[in-house]
Design a protein around this motif. Structure first.
Motif, PDB file in Angstrom:
ATOM      1  N   ALA A  36       0.842  -1.204   0.000  1.00 13.26           N
ATOM      2  CA  ALA A  36       0.000   0.000   0.000  1.00 13.26           C
ATOM      3  C   ALA A  36       0.875   1.251   0.000  1.00 13.26           C
ATOM      4  O   ALA A  36       0.607   2.217  -0.730  1.00 13.26           O
ATOM      5  CB  ALA A  36      -0.920  -0.015   1.221  1.00 13.26           C
ATOM      6  N   PHE A  37       1.929   1.223   0.789  1.00 19.54           N
ATOM      7  CA  PHE A  37       2.823   2.381   0.869  1.00 19.54           C
ATOM      8  C   PHE A  37       3.522   2.629  -0.467  1.00 19.54           C
ATOM      9  O   PHE A  37       3.747   3.780  -0.862  1.00 19.54           O
ATOM     10  CB  PHE A  37       3.841   2.176   1.998  1.00 19.54           C
ATOM     11  N   ALA A  38       3.847   1.555  -1.178  1.00 13.40           N
ATOM     12  CA  ALA A  38       4.554   1.684  -2.461  1.00 13.40           C
ATOM     13  C   ALA A  38       3.788   2.571  -3.435  1.00 13.40           C
ATOM     14  O   ALA A  38       4.389   3.240  -4.280  1.00 13.40           O
ATOM     15  CB  ALA A  38       4.781   0.309  -3.083  1.00 13.40           C
ATOM     16  N   LEU A  39       2.476   2.587  -3.312  1.00 13.93           N
ATOM     17  CA  LEU A  39       1.670   3.366  -4.252  1.00 13.93           C
ATOM     18  C   LEU A  39       1.925   4.867  -4.092  1.00 13.93           C
ATOM     19  O   LEU A  39       1.650   5.651  -4.995  1.00 13.93           O
ATOM     20  CB  LEU A  39       0.182   3.051  -4.068  1.00 13.93           C
ATOM     21  N   ALA A  40       2.456   5.246  -2.947  1.00 12.37           N
ATOM     22  CA  ALA A  40       2.747   6.665  -2.703  1.00 12.37           C
ATOM     23  C   ALA A  40       4.173   7.031  -3.108  1.00 12.37           C
ATOM     24  O   ALA A  40       4.553   8.196  -3.049  1.00 12.37           O
ATOM     25  CB  ALA A  40       2.537   6.986  -1.226  1.00 12.37           C
ATOM     26  N   THR A  59      12.616  -7.197   5.426  1.00 12.44           N
ATOM     27  CA  THR A  59      12.522  -7.831   4.103  1.00 12.44           C
ATOM     28  C   THR A  59      11.064  -8.026   3.708  1.00 12.44           C
ATOM     29  O   THR A  59      10.695  -7.833   2.542  1.00 12.44           O
ATOM     30  CB  THR A  59      13.282  -9.168   4.087  1.00 12.44           C
ATOM     31  N   ALA A  60      10.240  -8.369   4.680  1.00 12.54           N
ATOM     32  CA  ALA A  60       8.807  -8.528   4.389  1.00 12.54           C
ATOM     33  C   ALA A  60       8.236  -7.218   3.841  1.00 12.54           C
ATOM     34  O   ALA A  60       7.484  -7.208   2.857  1.00 12.54           O
ATOM     35  CB  ALA A  60       8.063  -8.944   5.662  1.00 12.54           C
ATOM     36  N   PHE A  61       8.591  -6.122   4.458  1.00  6.87           N
ATOM     37  CA  PHE A  61       8.095  -4.814   4.016  1.00  6.87           C
ATOM     38  C   PHE A  61       8.590  -4.509   2.598  1.00  6.87           C
ATOM     39  O   PHE A  61       7.831  -4.022   1.756  1.00  6.87           O
ATOM     40  CB  PHE A  61       8.560  -3.732   4.999  1.00  6.87           C
ATOM     41  N   VAL A  62       9.856  -4.827   2.325  1.00  2.71           N
ATOM     42  CA  VAL A  62      10.411  -4.559   0.987  1.00  2.71           C
ATOM     43  C   VAL A  62       9.729  -5.454  -0.061  1.00  2.71           C
ATOM     44  O   VAL A  62       9.465  -5.008  -1.180  1.00  2.71           O
ATOM     45  CB  VAL A  62      11.945  -4.743   0.965  1.00  2.71           C
ATOM     46  N   LYS A  63       9.444  -6.692   0.312  1.00  2.53           N
ATOM     47  CA  LYS A  63       8.688  -7.551  -0.617  1.00  2.53           C
ATOM     48  C   LYS A  63       7.337  -6.915  -0.932  1.00  2.53           C
ATOM     49  O   LYS A  63       6.850  -6.983  -2.064  1.00  2.53           O
ATOM     50  CB  LYS A  63       8.469  -8.936  -0.011  1.00  2.53           C
ATOM     51  N   GLY A  64       6.768  -6.304   0.074  1.00  2.00           N
ATOM     52  CA  GLY A  64       5.493  -5.605  -0.127  1.00  2.00           C
ATOM     53  C   GLY A  64       5.668  -4.419  -1.075  1.00  2.00           C
ATOM     54  O   GLY A  64       4.846  -4.203  -1.962  1.00  2.00           O
ATOM     55  N   ALA A  77       7.812  -4.192  -3.443  1.00  2.00           N
ATOM     56  CA  ALA A  77       7.954  -4.761  -4.788  1.00  2.00           C
ATOM     57  C   ALA A  77       6.590  -5.156  -5.350  1.00  2.00           C
ATOM     58  O   ALA A  77       6.295  -4.922  -6.526  1.00  2.00           O
ATOM     59  CB  ALA A  77       8.878  -5.971  -4.745  1.00  2.00           C
ATOM     60  N   LYS A  78       5.777  -5.716  -4.483  1.00  2.00           N
ATOM     61  CA  LYS A  78       4.431  -6.118  -4.912  1.00  2.00           C
ATOM     62  C   LYS A  78       3.636  -4.886  -5.349  1.00  2.00           C
ATOM     63  O   LYS A  78       3.009  -4.867  -6.412  1.00  2.00           O
ATOM     64  CB  LYS A  78       3.736  -6.817  -3.746  1.00  2.00           C
ATOM     65  N   GLY A  79       3.711  -3.849  -4.551  1.00  2.00           N
ATOM     66  CA  GLY A  79       2.999  -2.615  -4.867  1.00  2.00           C
ATOM     67  C   GLY A  79       3.511  -1.968  -6.144  1.00  2.00           C
ATOM     68  O   GLY A  79       2.770  -1.306  -6.859  1.00  2.00           O
TER      69      GLY A  79
END
Ligand SMILES: Nc1ncnc2c1ncn2[C@@H]1O[C@H](COP(=O)(O)OP(=O)(O)OP(=O)(O)O)[C@@H](O)[C@H]1O
Ligand SMILES: [Mg+2]
Length: 153
Positions: free
Chosen positions: A20-24, A42-47, A49-51
């Motif tokens: 969700a944060f990646a969208l910003a 790493t979990a957050f960074v995977k997120g 990448a997903k975003g």
């Protein structure tokens, strides 16, 4: 200081928060992650990448390499600085990435000390129970502070 604060209750929730944060995020952004072993960086960074719509299989913990590049529409440069100290940084060529056109995500940003760019997203993660992680996102620098105020997750 304005902040986004969440307590995630599972690995997947940390992933979702990153996505969700990646969208910003925008080209040139730097996401500095602070937190102990296993706190979910790493979990957050995977997120992230997903975003950013980067295929998930490409993202793993770059424990044995300093940086991995994940090619998406916007590239994601994933650093893990666990094994270095700030004194190792000069001459490594990190500026090309920190001040480049992609998005940088840096695990163990504690290691950057005086090399933190003035403008960066500051993400802290800490254990708050077996499967709980307290995650706080703040902004450093005037531009990002203004952007943070407009983010709705
Ligand atoms: N709410 C949660 N969010 C993220 N990870 C969680 C959560 N609950 C449990 N976990 C577990 O915690 C671990 C987090 O691992 P991760 O590799 O993301 O941490 P890290 O901060 O990158 O560690 P390192 O410092 O070793 O790189 C995983 O084993 C994951 O399953
Ligand atoms: Mg990690």
């Amino acid at each position: 200081m304005p902040a986004i604060r969440r307590v995630t209750q599972a690995y997947e929730a940390t992933l979702a928060l990153g996505a969700a944060f990646a969208l910003a995020l925008r080209r040139g952004d730097m996401v500095c992650l602070f937190g102990e072993l296993g706190s979910g960086k790493t979990a957050f960074v995977k997120g992230l990448a997903k975003g950013l719509k980067i295929p998930p299989l490409g993202v793993h913990s770059p424990t044995f390499t300093l940086m991995n590049i994940y090619e998406g529409k916007v590239p994601l440069y994933h650093f893990d600085l666990y094994r270095i100290t700030a004194g190792d940084l000069p001459g490594m060529g990190y500026e090309e990435f920190f001040y480049g056109n992609g998005i940088c995500a840096v695990e163990w940003s504690e290691r950057l000390e005086g090399f933190l760019p003035p403008e960066h997203w500051h993400v802290t993660l800490r254990h708050a129970g077996a499967d709980r992680r307290a995650i706080t996102i703040t902004a450093r620098g005037k531009n990002l502070k203004e952007r943070l105020a407009k983010i709705k997750l």
